[in-house]
Write an enzyme that holds these catalytic residues in place. Sequence first.
Site, PDB file in Angstrom:
ATOM      1  N   LEU A 167       0.861  -1.174   0.000  1.00 38.81           N
ATOM      2  CA  LEU A 167       0.000   0.000   0.000  1.00 38.81           C
ATOM      3  C   LEU A 167       0.900   1.227   0.000  1.00 38.81           C
ATOM      4  O   LEU A 167       1.951   1.229   0.657  1.00 38.81           O
ATOM      5  CB  LEU A 167      -0.899   0.029   1.250  1.00 38.81           C
ATOM      6  CG  LEU A 167      -1.956  -1.064   1.404  1.00 38.81           C
ATOM      7  CD1 LEU A 167      -2.661  -0.913   2.752  1.00 38.81           C
ATOM      8  CD2 LEU A 167      -2.970  -1.018   0.270  1.00 38.81           C
ATOM      9  N   ASP A 168       0.504   2.261  -0.713  1.00 39.58           N
ATOM     10  CA  ASP A 168       1.279   3.496  -0.704  1.00 39.58           C
ATOM     11  C   ASP A 168       1.410   4.017   0.724  1.00 39.58           C
ATOM     12  O   ASP A 168       0.523   3.829   1.559  1.00 39.58           O
ATOM     13  CB  ASP A 168       0.600   4.566  -1.567  1.00 39.58           C
ATOM     14  CG  ASP A 168       0.609   4.226  -3.045  1.00 39.58           C
ATOM     15  OD1 ASP A 168       1.357   3.316  -3.449  1.00 39.58           O
ATOM     16  OD2 ASP A 168      -0.143   4.873  -3.803  1.00 39.58           O
ATOM     17  N   ARG A 169       2.498   4.701   0.985  1.00 40.90           N
ATOM     18  CA  ARG A 169       2.767   5.182   2.342  1.00 40.90           C
ATOM     19  C   ARG A 169       1.627   6.023   2.938  1.00 40.90           C
ATOM     20  O   ARG A 169       1.279   5.846   4.113  1.00 40.90           O
ATOM     21  CB  ARG A 169       4.082   5.971   2.362  1.00 40.90           C
ATOM     22  CG  ARG A 169       4.538   6.317   3.762  1.00 40.90           C
ATOM     23  CD  ARG A 169       5.983   6.757   3.801  1.00 40.90           C
ATOM     24  NE  ARG A 169       6.453   6.833   5.186  1.00 40.90           N
ATOM     25  CZ  ARG A 169       7.717   7.012   5.546  1.00 40.90           C
ATOM     26  NH1 ARG A 169       8.649   7.132   4.619  1.00 40.90           N
ATOM     27  NH2 ARG A 169       8.049   7.072   6.818  1.00 40.90           N
TER      28      ARG A 169
END
Length: 228
Positions: free
Chosen positions: A62-64
């Site tokens: 997942l993106d940060r």
Amino acid sequence: MPITEKDILFEDNHLIAVNKRAGDLVQIDETGDESLEQQLKVFLANKYNKPNEAFLGVIHRLDRPVSGVIIFAKTSKALVRMNELFKGREITKTYWAVVRNQPNPTTGTLNHWLLKNQQKNVVSAYAKEVKGSQHAELSYKLLTKLGDYYLLQVNPLTGRSHQIRVQLSSLGCPIVGDNKYGYPRGSRKGSICLHARRLQFIHPVKKEPIDILAKLPVDGFWERFEGV
């Protein structure tokens, strides 16, 4: 903040799922910040009193700035089989996104060709294939409107980098806080209003249906949508 039992959404001998906090890094990168993968290895080693580092396989990312459910493999067998499920699109992924513009139409499917600029870490969406691009597809629907905000359910059929963020932006609906993809301002918390709400799949070893739901963040904003 280290992982605790309350962050764990699902665990058995093969898999462990965590409710990722926005801002947490899944795997270590050039920043050198501690990653969720590192934290979880320490958590498992302490929980099961393992003197050596516990095995942990990263299945997806997942993106940060994104929160929500993310699943890891605790065995090499589970890692291989979960990778096959993701590759075969046998995982149902459900996200919730908050936007300020009503999508038109309110329900639909988006198809784009995405091209990533590795140096700038930015993805561009195209209506037709361009050299080096990858096809991306998702479906979305409007769940509700609360005040000036619209809550969308998004189901990506592919798993491309920044896919939901850039595709919703191309629809004219940038995600709240995502100034990288068109929202006027970023969040001071380093988060965007995109939450990986649910993962559904057949367990790769036990062959049982698994349905993992991640509660929304408690951050003064998301709580208003919890009863939807």
